[in-house]
Design a protein around this motif. Structure first.
Motif, PDB file in Angstrom:
ATOM      1  N   LYS A 154       0.865  -1.185   0.000  1.00 23.26           N
ATOM      2  CA  LYS A 154       0.000   0.000   0.000  1.00 23.26           C
ATOM      3  C   LYS A 154       0.902   1.236   0.000  1.00 23.26           C
ATOM      4  N   PRO A 155       0.668   2.197  -0.920  1.00 24.72           N
ATOM      5  CA  PRO A 155       1.563   3.358  -1.029  1.00 24.72           C
ATOM      6  C   PRO A 155       1.655   4.190   0.255  1.00 24.72           C
ATOM      7  N   SER A 156       0.545   4.312   0.974  1.00 25.43           N
ATOM      8  CA  SER A 156       0.565   5.062   2.230  1.00 25.43           C
ATOM      9  C   SER A 156      -0.566   4.583   3.126  1.00 25.43           C
ATOM     10  N   ASN A 157      -0.372   4.775   4.425  1.00 23.46           N
ATOM     11  CA  ASN A 157      -1.404   4.418   5.395  1.00 23.46           C
ATOM     12  C   ASN A 157      -1.192   5.270   6.634  1.00 23.46           C
ATOM     13  N   THR A 158      -2.268   5.600   7.301  1.00 19.33           N
ATOM     14  CA  THR A 158      -2.212   6.426   8.507  1.00 19.33           C
ATOM     15  C   THR A 158      -2.801   5.656   9.678  1.00 19.33           C
ATOM     16  N   PHE A 159      -2.083   5.670  10.811  1.00 18.03           N
ATOM     17  CA  PHE A 159      -2.591   5.088  12.055  1.00 18.03           C
ATOM     18  C   PHE A 159      -2.838   6.220  13.044  1.00 18.03           C
ATOM     19  N   VAL A 160      -4.093   6.358  13.483  1.00 21.92           N
ATOM     20  CA  VAL A 160      -4.474   7.410  14.422  1.00 21.92           C
ATOM     21  C   VAL A 160      -4.330   6.867  15.842  1.00 21.92           C
ATOM     22  N   HIS A 161      -3.683   7.669  16.708  1.00 23.76           N
ATOM     23  CA  HIS A 161      -3.448   7.265  18.093  1.00 23.76           C
ATOM     24  C   HIS A 161      -4.360   8.070  19.018  1.00 23.76           C
ATOM     25  N   ALA A 162      -5.666   7.835  18.866  1.00 24.89           N
ATOM     26  CA  ALA A 162      -6.654   8.543  19.677  1.00 24.89           C
ATOM     27  C   ALA A 162      -7.828   7.609  19.921  1.00 24.89           C
ATOM     28  N   PRO A 163      -8.555   7.828  21.022  1.00 25.02           N
ATOM     29  CA  PRO A 163      -9.736   6.989  21.277  1.00 25.02           C
ATOM     30  C   PRO A 163     -10.730   7.116  20.126  1.00 25.02           C
ATOM     31  N   ILE A 164     -11.445   6.040  19.855  1.00 25.63           N
ATOM     32  CA  ILE A 164     -12.369   6.013  18.721  1.00 25.63           C
ATOM     33  C   ILE A 164     -13.426   7.115  18.823  1.00 25.63           C
ATOM     34  N   ASN A 165     -13.791   7.514  20.055  1.00 29.27           N
ATOM     35  CA  ASN A 165     -14.810   8.569  20.176  1.00 29.27           C
ATOM     36  C   ASN A 165     -14.331   9.889  19.566  1.00 29.27           C
ATOM     37  N   GLU A 166     -13.009  10.104  19.485  1.00 24.53           N
ATOM     38  CA  GLU A 166     -12.469  11.308  18.835  1.00 24.53           C
ATOM     39  C   GLU A 166     -12.748  11.262  17.326  1.00 24.53           C
ATOM     40  N   LEU A 167     -12.693  10.062  16.739  1.00 24.16           N
ATOM     41  CA  LEU A 167     -12.991   9.913  15.311  1.00 24.16           C
ATOM     42  C   LEU A 167     -14.498   9.920  15.066  1.00 24.16           C
ATOM     43  N   LEU A 168     -15.248   9.342  15.988  1.00 24.27           N
ATOM     44  CA  LEU A 168     -16.712   9.381  15.870  1.00 24.27           C
ATOM     45  C   LEU A 168     -17.208  10.827  15.920  1.00 24.27           C
ATOM     46  N   ALA A 169     -16.517  11.668  16.700  1.00 25.77           N
ATOM     47  CA  ALA A 169     -16.911  13.082  16.816  1.00 25.77           C
ATOM     48  C   ALA A 169     -16.832  13.787  15.464  1.00 25.77           C
ATOM     49  N   ALA A 170     -15.916  13.349  14.605  1.00 33.18           N
ATOM     50  CA  ALA A 170     -15.796  13.968  13.277  1.00 33.18           C
ATOM     51  C   ALA A 170     -17.093  13.795  12.493  1.00 33.18           C
ATOM     52  N   CYS A 171     -17.729  12.641  12.645  1.00 28.41           N
ATOM     53  CA  CYS A 171     -18.940  12.352  11.865  1.00 28.41           C
ATOM     54  C   CYS A 171     -20.117  13.240  12.267  1.00 28.41           C
ATOM     55  N   SER A 172     -20.036  13.875  13.443  1.00 30.37           N
ATOM     56  CA  SER A 172     -21.108  14.782  13.845  1.00 30.37           C
ATOM     57  C   SER A 172     -20.799  16.225  13.439  1.00 30.37           C
ATOM     58  N   GLN A 173     -19.622  16.458  12.831  1.00 33.00           N
ATOM     59  CA  GLN A 173     -19.256  17.784  12.328  1.00 33.00           C
ATOM     60  C   GLN A 173     -19.880  17.978  10.947  1.00 33.00           C
ATOM     61  N   LYS A 174     -20.093  19.234  10.573  1.00 35.72           N
ATOM     62  CA  LYS A 174     -20.654  19.541   9.253  1.00 35.72           C
ATOM     63  C   LYS A 174     -19.621  19.152   8.186  1.00 35.72           C
ATOM     64  N   PRO A 175     -20.012  18.362   7.177  1.00 38.36           N
ATOM     65  CA  PRO A 175     -19.057  17.974   6.133  1.00 38.36           C
ATOM     66  C   PRO A 175     -18.762  19.132   5.183  1.00 38.36           C
ATOM     67  N   ASP A 176     -17.613  19.028   4.484  1.00 38.20           N
ATOM     68  CA  ASP A 176     -17.290  20.025   3.459  1.00 38.20           C
ATOM     69  C   ASP A 176     -18.066  19.692   2.176  1.00 38.20           C
ATOM     70  N   ALA A 177     -17.779  20.436   1.117  1.00 38.71           N
ATOM     71  CA  ALA A 177     -18.512  20.259  -0.146  1.00 38.71           C
ATOM     72  C   ALA A 177     -18.347  18.858  -0.734  1.00 38.71           C
ATOM     73  N   MET A 178     -17.255  18.177  -0.387  1.00 32.95           N
ATOM     74  CA  MET A 178     -16.989  16.826  -0.883  1.00 32.95           C
ATOM     75  C   MET A 178     -17.558  15.747   0.051  1.00 32.95           C
ATOM     76  N   GLY A 179     -18.215  16.165   1.140  1.00 37.85           N
ATOM     77  CA  GLY A 179     -18.784  15.213   2.080  1.00 37.85           C
ATOM     78  C   GLY A 179     -17.771  14.690   3.096  1.00 37.85           C
ATOM     79  N   ILE A 180     -16.633  15.380   3.238  1.00 35.12           N
ATOM     80  CA  ILE A 180     -15.580  14.955   4.154  1.00 35.12           C
ATOM     81  C   ILE A 180     -15.736  15.679   5.496  1.00 35.12           C
ATOM     82  N   HIS A 181     -15.605  14.922   6.569  1.00 32.30           N
ATOM     83  CA  HIS A 181     -15.723  15.454   7.930  1.00 32.30           C
ATOM     84  C   HIS A 181     -14.330  15.579   8.547  1.00 32.30           C
ATOM     85  N   SER A 182     -14.146  16.564   9.422  1.00 35.20           N
ATOM     86  CA  SER A 182     -12.870  16.771  10.104  1.00 35.20           C
ATOM     87  C   SER A 182     -13.048  16.579  11.603  1.00 35.20           C
ATOM     88  N   THR A 183     -12.028  15.997  12.256  1.00 33.18           N
ATOM     89  CA  THR A 183     -12.098  15.872  13.715  1.00 33.18           C
ATOM     90  C   THR A 183     -12.103  17.280  14.310  1.00 33.18           C
TER      91      THR A 183
END
Length: 126
Positions: free
Chosen positions: A46-75
């Motif tokens: 795989k050319p690249s991969n990212t491992f996040v070192h944070a509790p899953i609730n920090e990533l779940l919180a991104a999904c409750s944020q308003k997405p950008d025009a491309m539908g992408i959410h930010s933590t």
């Protein structure tokens, strides 16, 4: 084998919390990608991969944020992560990676309120 959901695949490929700190930085990516089944004999690296070192609730919180025009959410806040990039041009195992430890906002695509794709990272504003 039981088929994993897109959310379960996301967790397997991108979440390492608490971070496995016993590995030397340069061995971290190779070891984690192999253990998590992201790289495997007979499959291209795989050319690249990212491992996040944070509790899953920090990533779940991104999904409750308003997405950008491309539908992408930010933590809501920057998270610690390790970015793995394939070293050299060889895409066949054994895979050699360069690891960088950073703290950025993590960008995800969500489905039914769960992160299912890591779309990238974004440095916090200076």
């Amino acid at each position: 084998a039981v088929r994993e959901t897109r959310y379960e695949k996301f967790l397997r490929q991108h979440v390492d919390y608490p971070r496995r700190s016993t590995l030397a930085a340069h061995r971290y990516c190779e070891t984690m990608l192999a253990q998590r089944g992201v790289t495997a004999p007979g499959r291209p690296c795989k050319p690249s991969n990212t491992f996040v070192h944070a509790p899953i609730n920090e990533l779940l919180a991104a999904c409750s944020q308003k997405p950008d025009a491309m539908g992408i959410h930010s933590t809501p806040r920057p998270l610690d992560f390790t970015a793995c990039r394939l070293r050299g041009g060889d895409t066949r195992p054994p895979c050699a990676y360069r690891a960088r430890q950073l703290q950025h906002h993590v960008l995800v695509s969500c489905l039914d309120g769960l992160p299912v794709h890591l779309a990238g990272t974004q440095a916090p504003p200076q």
